[in-house]
Motif scaffolding. Structure first.
Motif, short mmCIF file in Angstrom:
data_model
loop_
_atom_site.label_atom_id
_atom_site.label_comp_id
_atom_site.label_asym_id
_atom_site.label_seq_id
_atom_site.Cartn_x
_atom_site.Cartn_y
_atom_site.Cartn_z
N UNK A 1 0.81 -1.21 0.10
CA UNK A 1 -0.12 0.02 -0.14
C UNK A 1 0.73 1.17 -0.22
N UNK A 2 0.64 2.40 -0.89
CA UNK A 2 1.73 3.47 -1.07
C UNK A 2 0.90 4.10 0.19
N UNK A 3 2.26 5.18 0.31
CA UNK A 3 1.47 6.14 1.16
C UNK A 3 0.43 6.97 1.15
N UNK A 4 0.37 7.24 -0.04
CA UNK A 4 -0.68 7.97 -0.39
C UNK A 4 -2.00 7.68 -0.23
N UNK B 1 7.01 1.72 7.47
CA UNK B 1 6.67 2.51 9.19
C UNK B 1 5.12 2.52 8.76
N UNK B 2 4.45 3.40 7.69
CA UNK B 2 3.12 3.94 8.51
C UNK B 2 2.51 1.96 7.59
N UNK B 3 2.51 1.57 6.65
CA UNK B 3 1.98 0.10 6.06
C UNK B 3 2.22 -0.88 7.66
N UNK B 4 3.64 -1.01 8.56
CA UNK B 4 3.27 -1.64 9.41
C UNK B 4 1.54 -0.64 10.96
N UNK B 5 2.64 0.17 10.52
CA UNK B 5 0.90 1.59 11.13
C UNK B 5 -0.48 0.87 11.38
N UNK B 6 -0.71 0.78 10.28
CA UNK B 6 -1.87 0.28 9.64
C UNK B 6 -2.48 -0.80 10.37
N UNK B 7 -1.89 -2.03 11.14
CA UNK B 7 -1.85 -2.61 12.70
C UNK B 7 -1.98 -1.96 13.45
N UNK C 1 -2.73 5.22 2.08
CA UNK C 1 -2.75 5.33 3.68
C UNK C 1 -3.37 6.44 4.11
N UNK C 2 -3.19 7.32 3.56
CA UNK C 2 -3.89 8.91 4.20
C UNK C 2 -5.47 9.19 3.57
N UNK C 3 -5.81 8.33 2.83
CA UNK C 3 -6.67 8.27 2.81
C UNK C 3 -8.14 6.53 3.05
N UNK C 4 -6.81 6.02 3.26
CA UNK C 4 -7.46 4.25 3.90
C UNK C 4 -9.07 4.28 4.60
#
Lengths: 249, 249
Positions: free
Chosen positions: A1-4, B99-105, A6-9
């Protein structure tokens, strides 16, 4: 998943671990409820701030007669304040040699915290007749304006002819040699004309929060061992730690 | 008068304005009396601190059920915390893409301020099953040791094979492009191993003092206008100011 992404996840309504999906509508309701709960928390925070302010006001009153008594005692000690400032590392760094001379005429310092406004205070400097300026007192006051922004104002210094220390360049740095390593003001007295950082005035806060609560420790600091000799066993309560280095001076 | 003379000028027992000279003995007595008055002031300061601590403890208790309720509501919103962190300018700057991916959890965050010790707090992160590490929870705790110095300790992260984000160099900076302009840590998760500045842990204090009091404002911040659309008239209490710029997004 891209950072982008994530922002709207939260819009995607997906959970990595495959937990129950929450519908968009349920999420919206949850947000509304969080907002309501947050309002309750905010109200408690405000109540807490008000209670803490009242405690501070109560103790400001209780401390007042002791500050008064302390000022009377300090007045008996010549050069108490200039010595205190010279011994304070941060204030000392602002002092040129002529500033220091002028501060020999500083007879009394008072810090007043305002009752009605949370962040307001005033520092008053009382001077004896001196060759530098006409004022008997110089004050700087910190407050918030109607828009809630921090502001400061000061007494205008009426310098005697040729004595304006803020207009002299290249004052000899004081003994500690710390003055103006970078872009320190030319003179301690520029503090009275500098209103650029009223919300976090460094010298104002050092005087209010560090010196004013206990000026004696700075007055005595540089000759701690001599002070101890003079006072016998009374000094440990001043919180001065004697190192071998200071003993050897 | 030289700066050097000023430093010992109280020994000279002279006053510029020719006021009454004070004898050395009177000065010593005045210092002793200042010390006594100072002890009274110090005692009042301690009493004030204790009373303020009690107010804070009282309100920490009163806020607790609302924090509990808020956590339950937040759990209904997928990716609430990662969105909140990504939208926070200071925290975002620490986040690489992985980091951001990991923080989705990251499913739950809790901040606990200790009752018995004035400066102590703990931050708990609860994670769903994830491909990065085995831990269900990661905590960092701030305290003072017996000597009164600030210390911190953390859960040891049990990284899965090849997934240790603190050992990767050159993570792609996240979308905001703010990461590691100077000497930022390689990963958000280095925070759990960095105990170098326990007295002023920047991320710890941002989470405790800025995010925890009102995470919703950061969760909603980046799409403030969309949030307002969703919530109808309920949002003004969130304290979000809509600028023309954000409306145009």
């Amino acid at each position: 998943m891209s950072a982008s992404a994530a922002k709207v996840s939260r819009k995607e309504n997906s959970n990595h671990d495959g937990a129950d999906e929450t519908s968009e509508k349920e999420q919206q309701e949850a947000i509304e409820h969080i907002d309501e709960v947050q309002n309750e928390i905010d109200r408690l925070n405000e109540q807490a701030s008000e209670e803490i302010l009242k405690v501070e006001q109560k103790y400001n009153k209780l401390r007042q007669p002791f500050f008064q008594k302390r000022s009377e005692l300090i007045a008996k000690i010549p050069n108490f304040w200039v010595t205190t400032f010279v011994n304070h590392p941060q204030v000392s760094a602002l002092l040129g040699e002529e500033d220091e001379e002028a501060l020999h005429y500083l007879s009394r310092v008072e810090v007043t915290e305002f009752e009605d406004i949370k962040s307001g205070y005033r520092i008053d400097f009382y001077f004896d007749e001196n060759p530098y300026f006409e004022n008997k007192a110089l004050s700087k006051e910190f407050n918030v304006n109607e828009g809630g922004d921090p502001v400061s104002k000061s007494t205008e210094i009426k310098w005697k002819a040729g004595k304006d220390l803020t207009k002299r360049t290249g004052q000899t740095p004081n003994k500690s040699g710390k003055k103006r390593q970078h872009e320190e003001p030319e003179s301690f007295f520029t503090w009275f004309t500098d209103h650029s950082d009223a919300g976090a005035d460094e010298l104002g806060e050092v005087i209010k929060d560090d010196i004013w609560p206990n000026p004696l420790q700075y007055y005595l600091a540089i000759s701690a061992f001599k002070g101890l000799e003079v006072l016998g066993q009374n000094l440990p309560t001043c919180g001065i730690t004697l190192t071998m280095e200071s003993r050897e001076q």
